[in-house]
Design an enzyme around this catalytic site. Sequence first.
Site: not given
Ligand code: G3P
Length: 217
Positions: A83
């Site tokens: 990533k």
């Molecule tokens: O891995 C990336 C992503 O899914 C982050 O989610 O909830 O931290 O915005 P969030």
Amino acid sequence: MKLFIDTGNIKDIERLSDIGIIDGVTTNPTLLAKEPGDYRDNLKKICGIVKGPVSGEVTATEFAGMMTQGHDIAKIDQHMVVKVPLTKEGIKACKALSGEGIRVNVTLCFSPAQALLAAKAGAYFVSPFVGRLDDVGTNGMELIREIVEIYDNYEFTTQVLVASARHPIHVIEAARLGADIATCPATVIDALFNHPLTNIGLEKFLKDWDAAHAVKA
Ligand code: G3P
């Protein structure tokens, strides 16, 4: 549509993989930092459990560092996907790593223009963050609609991985829009199973069955 779990927590990954509906895992530095133990060992274990794509993120911000870390992450297991962030350096690293046959997930995508660049650089996945857009008053799912439209126009093979999904509606909308994957925390995947009428219905079926058998006995 594929369903990924967005976590570094091995217990949650084991529990949900055991049901048979998890196709892969996404992690990020925030998620991996919460888990005890060495992150490379944890990622190796996760690959052994899901036997599907597992994203591990670089923390370097310039090209050379991203390449070194990208090679290191790719070596952990055949299931690893590297990533990289959607920056100029990240897109350059995406192009170079993809050219070597390493699968790349371009993360922190917040606009259709950024998604176009990720596809042009040969990304395997692009990760638009729907929840974080919703948080700032912009409709995250609208971004997914635009990316799917652009990718379809040119038959880009980059898969749209809906990230930062915070509730079942994000997952349903992702499926309606034809996104390839939704990645969600374990709590959201658990919530996908729930409907009060299922519980009420099951309770009644079992009660009726027991009552009928009690009469015969
Ligand atoms: O891995 C990336 C992503 O899914 C982050 O989610 O909830 O931290 O915005 P969030």
